[in-house]
Design an enzyme around this catalytic site. Structure first.
Site, PDB file in Angstrom:
ATOM      1  N   SER A 410       0.816  -1.209   0.000  1.00  9.51           N
ATOM      2  CA  SER A 410       0.000   0.000   0.000  1.00  9.51           C
ATOM      3  C   SER A 410       0.850   1.260   0.000  1.00  9.51           C
ATOM      4  O   SER A 410       0.313   2.345  -0.171  1.00  9.51           O
ATOM      5  CB  SER A 410      -0.981   0.006   1.172  1.00  9.51           C
ATOM      6  OG  SER A 410      -0.473  -0.691   2.269  1.00  9.51           O
ATOM      7  N   HIS A 431      -3.003  -3.000  -6.035  1.00 13.19           N
ATOM      8  CA  HIS A 431      -3.381  -2.607  -4.680  1.00 13.19           C
ATOM      9  C   HIS A 431      -4.877  -2.854  -4.486  1.00 13.19           C
ATOM     10  O   HIS A 431      -5.707  -2.112  -5.006  1.00 13.19           O
ATOM     11  CB  HIS A 431      -3.021  -1.131  -4.481  1.00 13.19           C
ATOM     12  CG  HIS A 431      -3.300  -0.609  -3.105  1.00 13.19           C
ATOM     13  ND1 HIS A 431      -3.561   0.702  -2.842  1.00 13.19           N
ATOM     14  CD2 HIS A 431      -3.364  -1.246  -1.911  1.00 13.19           C
ATOM     15  CE1 HIS A 431      -3.780   0.868  -1.549  1.00 13.19           C
ATOM     16  NE2 HIS A 431      -3.671  -0.293  -0.969  1.00 13.19           N
ATOM     17  N   GLU A 443      -6.475  -0.587  -7.403  1.00  9.58           N
ATOM     18  CA  GLU A 443      -5.558   0.500  -7.776  1.00  9.58           C
ATOM     19  C   GLU A 443      -4.270  -0.144  -8.281  1.00  9.58           C
ATOM     20  O   GLU A 443      -3.462  -0.629  -7.497  1.00  9.58           O
ATOM     21  CB  GLU A 443      -5.295   1.394  -6.544  1.00  9.58           C
ATOM     22  CG  GLU A 443      -4.562   2.686  -6.846  1.00  9.58           C
ATOM     23  CD  GLU A 443      -4.228   3.483  -5.578  1.00  9.58           C
ATOM     24  OE1 GLU A 443      -3.943   2.894  -4.525  1.00  9.58           O
ATOM     25  OE2 GLU A 443      -4.261   4.726  -5.645  1.00  9.58           O
ATOM     26  N   ASN A 481      -4.226   6.499  -0.808  1.00  9.49           N
ATOM     27  CA  ASN A 481      -3.678   6.676   0.536  1.00  9.49           C
ATOM     28  C   ASN A 481      -2.876   7.966   0.672  1.00  9.49           C
ATOM     29  O   ASN A 481      -2.793   8.539   1.749  1.00  9.49           O
ATOM     30  CB  ASN A 481      -2.812   5.474   0.928  1.00  9.49           C
ATOM     31  CG  ASN A 481      -3.682   4.273   1.285  1.00  9.49           C
ATOM     32  OD1 ASN A 481      -4.862   4.426   1.576  1.00  9.49           O
ATOM     33  ND2 ASN A 481      -3.110   3.082   1.248  1.00  9.49           N
TER      34      ASN A 481
HETATM   35  P1  NAI Z   1      -1.325  -9.690   7.336  1.00 12.51           P
HETATM   36  O1  NAI Z   1      -0.353  -9.522   8.427  1.00 12.51           O
HETATM   37  O2  NAI Z   1      -2.748  -9.943   7.654  1.00 12.51           O
HETATM   38  O3  NAI Z   1      -0.867 -10.868   6.385  1.00 12.51           O
HETATM   39  C1  NAI Z   1       0.450 -11.064   5.951  1.00 12.51           C
HETATM   40  C2  NAI Z   1       0.657 -12.562   5.776  1.00 12.51           C
HETATM   41  O4  NAI Z   1       1.843 -12.781   5.055  1.00 12.51           O
HETATM   42  C3  NAI Z   1       0.784 -13.298   7.094  1.00 12.51           C
HETATM   43  O5  NAI Z   1      -0.156 -14.349   7.113  1.00 12.51           O
HETATM   44  C4  NAI Z   1       2.206 -13.836   7.082  1.00 12.51           C
HETATM   45  O6  NAI Z   1       2.330 -15.100   7.686  1.00 12.51           O
HETATM   46  C5  NAI Z   1       2.493 -13.908   5.618  1.00 12.51           C
HETATM   47  N1  NAI Z   1       3.890 -13.808   5.274  1.00 12.51           N
HETATM   48  C6  NAI Z   1       4.814 -12.991   5.798  1.00 12.51           C
HETATM   49  N2  NAI Z   1       6.012 -13.192   5.214  1.00 12.51           N
HETATM   50  C7  NAI Z   1       5.834 -14.155   4.292  1.00 12.51           C
HETATM   51  C8  NAI Z   1       6.683 -14.807   3.368  1.00 12.51           C
HETATM   52  N3  NAI Z   1       7.977 -14.499   3.281  1.00 12.51           N
HETATM   53  N4  NAI Z   1       6.157 -15.746   2.567  1.00 12.51           N
HETATM   54  C9  NAI Z   1       4.856 -16.060   2.657  1.00 12.51           C
HETATM   55  N5  NAI Z   1       4.016 -15.493   3.508  1.00 12.51           N
HETATM   56  C10 NAI Z   1       4.486 -14.541   4.322  1.00 12.51           C
HETATM   57  O7  NAI Z   1      -1.167  -8.389   6.408  1.00 12.51           O
HETATM   58  P2  NAI Z   1      -2.211  -7.765   5.386  1.00 12.51           P
HETATM   59  O8  NAI Z   1      -3.018  -6.764   6.080  1.00 12.51           O
HETATM   60  O9  NAI Z   1      -2.875  -8.845   4.642  1.00 12.51           O
HETATM   61  O10 NAI Z   1      -1.222  -6.977   4.409  1.00 12.51           O
HETATM   62  C11 NAI Z   1      -0.525  -7.618   3.370  1.00 12.51           C
HETATM   63  C12 NAI Z   1      -0.071  -6.568   2.377  1.00 12.51           C
HETATM   64  O11 NAI Z   1      -1.225  -5.902   1.865  1.00 12.51           O
HETATM   65  C13 NAI Z   1       0.800  -5.486   2.955  1.00 12.51           C
HETATM   66  O12 NAI Z   1       1.738  -5.109   1.987  1.00 12.51           O
HETATM   67  C14 NAI Z   1      -0.172  -4.361   3.223  1.00 12.51           C
HETATM   68  O13 NAI Z   1       0.435  -3.095   3.227  1.00 12.51           O
HETATM   69  C15 NAI Z   1      -1.095  -4.506   2.049  1.00 12.51           C
HETATM   70  N6  NAI Z   1      -2.421  -3.944   2.202  1.00 12.51           N
HETATM   71  C16 NAI Z   1      -3.147  -4.097   3.360  1.00 12.51           C
HETATM   72  C17 NAI Z   1      -4.417  -3.578   3.481  1.00 12.51           C
HETATM   73  C18 NAI Z   1      -5.209  -3.779   4.718  1.00 12.51           C
HETATM   74  O14 NAI Z   1      -6.261  -3.114   4.850  1.00 12.51           O
HETATM   75  N7  NAI Z   1      -4.835  -4.643   5.622  1.00 12.51           N
HETATM   76  C19 NAI Z   1      -5.026  -2.825   2.366  1.00 12.51           C
HETATM   77  C20 NAI Z   1      -4.228  -2.804   1.180  1.00 12.51           C
HETATM   78  C21 NAI Z   1      -2.964  -3.313   1.130  1.00 12.51           C
END
Ligand code: NAI
Length: 702
Positions: A410, A431, A443, A481
């Protein structure tokens, strides 16, 4: 080719609308229909008339380009045509193959009978453009299907399948070959002198329109339709059908239609409709660029976003591998996905067979080798550049050479992520918004090296997944954002100066946002918001509010901890005097004398800085056009569509006002609050954003 063809099939005149691409009821079609009807009525050799479409479409409705211009009122109008139809003494049958929407359905409802093919879909979607069906749609639908069904169908604008339409009485029969069945039936009706079923004259079902039905329905959609004219007038119009003489009710429907047509809401919704389509056009990407076919996908990270993204693929029929770091994390992610599908089935929004089929398309994996078959891989791991670069380097080695590698970051720099691979041309940002399986916006973010095919592919992918894709350039926060940062900070400054969370949220919800900014913070988690804030390096001259930090320090993480800017009982928010005391303490500490802040100031101070940043984003080419920004805000951030998006709204209310607010704020808020040069230029020249249209390729950062 005439817009309507005319042929005689032993005593039955068949009028076929043939006006590609969608048989819109523009003037040539109406004129040709009128001629066909007159000819068939006058010809003694014609016993009955069938009205149909061609190319798998009956008619998609009014020509949307004509609505604002008045051309829809050039004679013969739809209503003149309908009077002619109702006056004909010969049986008139509609054969509906494919879609009959809006004015198309209104024409069909004016026929004496309607026969649909199995794939027929009918509906009155006018509400989505801030309109109501103004050619008797609310009246005839109600007379055929009853007021309860009419309220549901017309305020939602949803399409009905053939079976449902038959059940409701909108269709009289469904057949494999609608046209052949309609011709047979028309002939039979003439031979047997069946009495003609004119919807205008039917009144048996109107008695179902009790006062309770309407008051109950108004209550039910109050939250969803808050502030909106069209749904309110649709209900009024259906109520009129049930309570007034036909003549009077039809007249009122017309009056309501004109009221909606001339409303700012209709203009705003029409703007959004066209903006959404315009967003697909990317200057610099040749129209013949073939998107890569996506037959198999993969997602890395099964957290909040990864799980939702995997569901989006599965729902669109695309098999998807989902990779996690550990079997436990994978199982946790899959468990959430299973629960989400089960909840949809329980709610009745998805049938169990389809849910099972979608679930079967998601394959949990723990080995990168399992990603080799994917045409696109979307990374959704932690928001940490080093972690992401590691993932991309590894991915680059195993992914198919043609595969696109996308990131759901993001905020991070797409170019730095792409540089970790040997194929930066195939690296791009996709995104998604949370919850990713629900939110409409995609996005897409173009890196410096992203190739034309890569961009064309993710734009096409957005539509395949049922999303609305917009292309942004690569910079901190991209379009959405980056603008939002100003909105969030301003909310806290207003708290320091004298506003309360409740007042701020009330003003923004009154404007049309589903949730105000502080309620949103509580939903997303104040700790998460604070972490993002802390990670940002702000210029030294910038105003900074300690409120969020204090809220977090007080253990008020938001809904998840039962308290944040409010106290929560379940999901109900309750004003908490402790929060007000905390905020007042901050004001005292900062030496700010609290004052009562007018609602209007709250609205402008939250929206103007966001719009100001939007203007910078436009000027830098991060957004291709102002209307793209509107699409981002309407579909990703809950900006009310009936206000047209922030840039449209600003233009309507005067760009000079935005400049004025920014001039007032900049001295205390910092240089980033200075009026955007583009806004100053436009407002000085009394111009709109159309004059700022940039054909530059987004990708550079200002
Ligand atoms: P989250 O913490 O819920 O999920 C991340 C997942 O990735 C975890 O389950 C973790 O175990 C896994 N993970 C970490 N390192 C890894 C690796 N090397 N290989 C495989 N899996 C791995 O985070 P979330 O919220 O889903 O965010 C993920 C991405 O999406 C981030 O870049 C965030 O900035 C972006 N994002 C998040 C939004 C939100 O509202 N939460 C909205 C838009 C984008």
């Amino acid at each position: 080719m005439p817009a309507v063809s005319y042929r005689l099939e032993s005593e039955v005149a068949v009028l076929s609308i043939a006006h590609p691409p969608v048989n819109a009821l523009s003037l040539p079609v109406r004129t040709a229909l009128m001629e066909g009807l007159t000819r068939a009525s006058a010809d003694a050799a014609v016993a009955a008339i069938v009205l149909t479409g061609t190319g798998g479409t009956f008619s998609s409705g009014a020509d949307i380009h004509e609505i604002g211009s008045g051309a829809a009122l050039t004679s013969p109008t739809l209503r003149e045509l309908q009077s002619e139809m109702e006056a004909t003494p010969k049986p008139l049958v509609a054969a509906i193959d494919g879609i009959a929407f809006g004015g198309g359905l209104e024409i069909a409802l004016t026929c004496h009978w309607r026969i649909g093919s199995r794939s027929a879909r009918v509906g009155l979607p006018e509400v989505k453009l801030g309109l109501l069906p103004g050619a008797g749609g609310t009246q005839r639908f109600t007379r055929l299907a009853g007021p309860a069904a009419a309220l549901e169908a017309i305020t939602s604008g949803a399409a009905l399948g053939a079976e449902r339409a038959l059940e409701l009485g909108v269709l009289d029969a469904v057949a494999d070959d609608a046209l052949a069945a309609a011709i047979d039936f028309a002939r039979q009706a003439a031979r047997e002198r069946l009495s003609l079923r004119v919807a205008r004259g039917l009144d048996e079902r109107l008695r179902e329109g009790t006062p309770e039905l309407f008051s109950e329905f108004r209550r039910r959609i109050a939250a969803k339709a808050r502030g909106q004219l069209a749904p309110a007038r649709i209900i009024d119009s259906i109520e009129a059908a049930c309570t007034l003489p036909a003549e009077e009710a039809f007249r009122l429907e017309r009056q309501y239609f004109l009221e909606c047509r001339d409303s700012p809401q209709r203009r705003a919704l029409t703007h959004v409709f066209f903006a959404e389509r315009e967003a697909r056009r990317i200057p610099g990407i040749p129209a013949d660029t073939e998107p890569l076919p996506i037959r198999q996908a993969a997602v890395i990270g099964a957290g909040t976003m990864g799980g939702g993204i995997a569901m989006s693929f599965a729902n669109a029929g695309i098999p998807v591998a989902l990779l996690e770091v550990s079997p436990e994390a994978l199982e946790r992610g899959l468990q959430v996905i299973r629960r989400n599908y089960a909840a949809s089935v329980n709610r009745g929004s998805l049938d169990a067979t389809r849910a099972d089929a979608a679930l079967a398309r998601i394959h949990g994996v723990s080995d990168y080798a399992a990603l080799a078959g994917a045409d696109i891989v979307i990374e959704a791991v932690f928001e940490d550049l080093n972690v992401k670069r590691e993932v991309f380097a590894r991915l680059d080695k195993v992914a198919a050479p043609h595969a696109i590698l996308a990131t759901n970051t993001s905020t991070l720099d797409i170019d730095l992520i792409g540089a970790a691979t040997s194929r930066p041309g195939q690296v791009v940002g996709t995104h998604f918004f949370s919850p990713a399986n629900v939110m409409k916006l995609l996005e897409n973010v173009r890196g410096r090296e992203s190739s034309a095919q890569t961009i064309a592919t993710v734009m096409a992918l957005g539509r395949t997944l049922g999303k609305i894709p917009v292309l942004a350039g690569n910079c901190d926060g991209f379009i959405g954002n980056r603008m939002l940062m100003f909105y969030g900070s301003e909310a806290e400054f207003l708290l320091e100066e004298g506003a309360t969370p409740e007042q701020i949220d009330r003003v923004m919800e009154g404007f049309g946002f589903a949730m105000g900014p502080l309620a949103v913070r509580d939903l997303a988690g104040n700790d998460v918001g604070f972490l993002i804030r802390k990670g940002r390096r702000l210029p030294a001259d910038e105003r900074w509010s300690p409120i969020l930090e204090r809220i977090v320090a007080a253990g008020r993480l938001g809904q998840k901890s039962g308290k944040g800017f409010y106290r929560y009982e379940g999901r109900t928010r309750i004003v908490d005097p402790e929060v007000n005391a905390l905020i007042e303490g901050v004001s005292r500490e900062l030496g700010i004398r609290r004052r009562s802040i007018p609602d209007e100031e709250i609205l402008e101070r939250l929206l103007h800085p966001l719009i100001n940043e939007g203007a910078r984003i436009l000027d830098e080419g991060i957004a291709i056009r102002a209307s793209d920004i509107d699409v981002v805000y309407v579909y990703g951030y809950g900006f009310p569509a009936y206000k047209g998006g922030p840039m449209f709204w600003a233009e309507q209310s005067g760009l000079a006002r935005v400049v004025e607010t920014m001039r007032r704020l900049a001295p205390t808020h910092g240089a980033r609050w200075r009026p955007a040069p583009l806004l100053e230029r436009l407002s000085a020249g009394n111009l709109g954003f159309g004059a700022a249209r940039s054909d530059a390729n987004p990708g550079k950062c200002g």
